[in-house]
Design an enzyme around this catalytic site. Structure first.
Site, PDB file in Angstrom:
ATOM      1  N   ARG A  47       0.847  -1.196   0.000  1.00 12.50           N
ATOM      2  CA  ARG A  47       0.000   0.000   0.000  1.00 12.50           C
ATOM      3  C   ARG A  47       0.874   1.234   0.000  1.00 12.50           C
ATOM      4  O   ARG A  47       1.726   1.383   0.870  1.00 12.50           O
ATOM      5  CB  ARG A  47      -0.875   0.042   1.262  1.00 12.50           C
ATOM      6  CG  ARG A  47      -2.033  -0.853   1.225  1.00 12.50           C
ATOM      7  CD  ARG A  47      -3.077  -0.455   2.237  1.00 12.50           C
ATOM      8  NE  ARG A  47      -2.590  -0.042   3.551  1.00 12.50           N
ATOM      9  CZ  ARG A  47      -3.385   0.304   4.546  1.00 12.50           C
ATOM     10  NH1 ARG A  47      -4.689   0.305   4.367  1.00 12.50           N
ATOM     11  NH2 ARG A  47      -2.917   0.645   5.715  1.00 12.50           N
ATOM     12  N   THR A 100      -1.325   7.486  -0.606  1.00 12.30           N
ATOM     13  CA  THR A 100      -2.614   7.308  -1.301  1.00 12.30           C
ATOM     14  C   THR A 100      -3.410   6.112  -0.776  1.00 12.30           C
ATOM     15  O   THR A 100      -4.612   6.017  -1.019  1.00 12.30           O
ATOM     16  CB  THR A 100      -2.384   7.079  -2.806  1.00 12.30           C
ATOM     17  OG1 THR A 100      -1.681   5.823  -2.967  1.00 12.30           O
ATOM     18  CG2 THR A 100      -1.569   8.200  -3.427  1.00 12.30           C
ATOM     19  N   ASP A 155       0.397  -3.651  12.009  1.00  8.45           N
ATOM     20  CA  ASP A 155       0.879  -3.968  10.662  1.00  8.45           C
ATOM     21  C   ASP A 155       1.284  -5.438  10.619  1.00  8.45           C
ATOM     22  O   ASP A 155       2.293  -5.839  11.197  1.00  8.45           O
ATOM     23  CB  ASP A 155       2.070  -3.065  10.310  1.00  8.45           C
ATOM     24  CG  ASP A 155       2.485  -3.231   8.849  1.00  8.45           C
ATOM     25  OD1 ASP A 155       2.726  -4.384   8.429  1.00  8.45           O
ATOM     26  OD2 ASP A 155       2.548  -2.228   8.128  1.00  8.45           O
ATOM     27  N   ASP A 215       4.840  -6.362   9.216  1.00  9.89           N
ATOM     28  CA  ASP A 215       5.919  -6.014  10.145  1.00  9.89           C
ATOM     29  C   ASP A 215       5.967  -6.983  11.318  1.00  9.89           C
ATOM     30  O   ASP A 215       7.053  -7.365  11.779  1.00  9.89           O
ATOM     31  CB  ASP A 215       5.727  -4.591  10.671  1.00  9.89           C
ATOM     32  CG  ASP A 215       6.126  -3.536   9.645  1.00  9.89           C
ATOM     33  OD1 ASP A 215       6.872  -3.883   8.702  1.00  9.89           O
ATOM     34  OD2 ASP A 215       5.690  -2.382   9.777  1.00  9.89           O
TER      35      ASP A 215
HETATM   36  C1  PRP Z   1      -1.200  -4.972   4.221  1.00 11.18           C
HETATM   37  C2  PRP Z   1      -2.006  -6.244   4.275  1.00 11.18           C
HETATM   38  C3  PRP Z   1      -2.840  -6.134   3.023  1.00 11.18           C
HETATM   39  C4  PRP Z   1      -3.090  -4.656   2.911  1.00 11.18           C
HETATM   40  C5  PRP Z   1      -4.486  -4.352   3.374  1.00 11.18           C
HETATM   41  O1  PRP Z   1      -0.128  -5.094   3.375  1.00 11.18           O
HETATM   42  O2  PRP Z   1      -1.226  -7.391   4.350  1.00 11.18           O
HETATM   43  O3  PRP Z   1      -2.188  -6.632   1.862  1.00 11.18           O
HETATM   44  O4  PRP Z   1      -2.147  -4.009   3.780  1.00 11.18           O
HETATM   45  O5  PRP Z   1      -4.806  -3.019   3.201  1.00 11.18           O
HETATM   46  P1  PRP Z   1      -5.891  -2.532   2.141  1.00 11.18           P
HETATM   47  O6  PRP Z   1      -7.089  -3.404   2.317  1.00 11.18           O
HETATM   48  O7  PRP Z   1      -6.158  -1.115   2.547  1.00 11.18           O
HETATM   49  O8  PRP Z   1      -5.315  -2.622   0.769  1.00 11.18           O
HETATM   50  P2  PRP Z   1       0.977  -3.939   3.214  1.00 11.18           P
HETATM   51  O9  PRP Z   1       0.588  -3.018   2.099  1.00 11.18           O
HETATM   52  O10 PRP Z   1       1.238  -3.311   4.544  1.00 11.18           O
HETATM   53  O11 PRP Z   1       2.236  -4.730   2.698  1.00 11.18           O
HETATM   54  P3  PRP Z   1       3.098  -5.854   3.453  1.00 11.18           P
HETATM   55  O12 PRP Z   1       2.231  -7.082   3.550  1.00 11.18           O
HETATM   56  O13 PRP Z   1       4.251  -6.051   2.556  1.00 11.18           O
HETATM   57  O14 PRP Z   1       3.479  -5.332   4.807  1.00 11.18           O
HETATM   58  N1  URA Z   2      -2.491  -3.518   6.819  1.00 11.49           N
HETATM   59  C1  URA Z   2      -2.114  -4.027   8.013  1.00 11.49           C
HETATM   60  O1  URA Z   2      -1.140  -4.785   8.095  1.00 11.49           O
HETATM   61  N2  URA Z   2      -2.832  -3.689   9.101  1.00 11.49           N
HETATM   62  C2  URA Z   2      -3.889  -2.874   9.039  1.00 11.49           C
HETATM   63  O2  URA Z   2      -4.516  -2.614  10.078  1.00 11.49           O
HETATM   64  C3  URA Z   2      -4.265  -2.347   7.788  1.00 11.49           C
HETATM   65  C4  URA Z   2      -3.552  -2.698   6.688  1.00 11.49           C
END
Ligand code: PRP
Ligand code: URA
Length: 207
Positions: free
Chosen positions: A102, A106, A198, A201
């Site tokens: 994400r 944005t 997160d 993380d």
């Molecule tokens: C997180 C999560 C989803 C997304 C959800 O990933 O694992 O893929 O956010 O958010 P959304 O519904 O608003 O799109 P992130 O973008 O943090 O990437 P990561 O898994 O690499 O940490």
């Molecule tokens: N992605 C995450 O990992 N946690 C949240 O709460 C939202 C998006």
């Protein structure tokens, strides 16, 4: 499309452990995989079987084996944390990867990887990600899976915001959603409240 909130005591207990901020990365990963396994027990309830004549040590009999190939599609990174738990139950499943993150400003998903399996178009496809927040990432992943030719698709997540569910239902009315908990809301940064922080993380120890 249907939304199934799987409120099983074992799932609720494990999810509560994951939500606690003091939970270690090791315990977070273990609980995530365990919940994923418990959830797919329900998700795969309609998995088609084919009849097979087999020989037990005593007699010939009819058995039933999984008919359709199963493809798991983790949304990298956090979705990777659910794969092992599911593959323990369906060891023949293959894994196709979709890499999305994400954009911090944005909140829109940015694609950086996509690798299908050769049989994805004739498989039972399960897109997995622990978090469904705005729904942007899941919507994009489902679009990519459909571009690969996937026809039977389900989406499974641990924690969802109501906005994410609504967004997915609008964009992909043909996809059933399985979720362990539909939480209250999203905060201004796009995090699920109460949520678990997160997920990527916490799985990989990157913060
Ligand atoms: C997180 C999560 C989803 C997304 C959800 O990933 O694992 O893929 O956010 O958010 P959304 O519904 O608003 O799109 P992130 O973008 O943090 O990437 P990561 O898994 O690499 O940490
Ligand atoms: N992605 C995450 O990992 N946690 C949240 O709460 C939202 C998006």
């Amino acid at each position: 499309m249907s939304v199934f909130e799987l409120k099983h005591p074992l799932i609720i207990d494990k999810l509560t452990r994951m939500r606690r901020k003091e939970t270690t990365s090791k315990d977070f990963r273990e609980n995530l995989n365990e919940i994923a396994g418990l959830m797919v027990y329900e998700v795969f309830r309609d998995l088609p079987l084919s009849e097979q004549t087999i020989q037990t040590p005593l007699v010939e009999t009819t058995g039933y084996v999984i008919k359709t190939p199963v493809v798991l599609v983790p949304i990298i990174r956090a979705g990777l944390g659910m794969v092992e738990g599911i593959q323990q139950l369906v060891p023949t499943s293959r894994v196709a990867h979709i890499g999305l993150y994400r954009d911090e400003v944005t909140k829109q998903p940015v694609q950086y990887y996509a690798k299908p399996t050769p049989d994805v178009n004739r498989s039972y496809v399960l897109v997995v990600d622990p978090m469904l927040a705005t729904g942007g990432s899941a919507n994009k992943a489902l679009m990519i899976a459909k571009e690969w030719g996937a026809k039977t698709i389900k989406f499974i997540c641990l924690v969802a915001a109501p906005q994410g569910i609504e967004s997915l239902q609008t964009a992909h009315p043909d996809v059933d959603i399985y979720v362990a908990s539909i939480d209250q809301s999203l905060n201004d940064e796009g995090y699920i409240i109460p949520g678990l922080g997160d997920a990527g993380d916490r799985i990989f120890g990157t913060k």
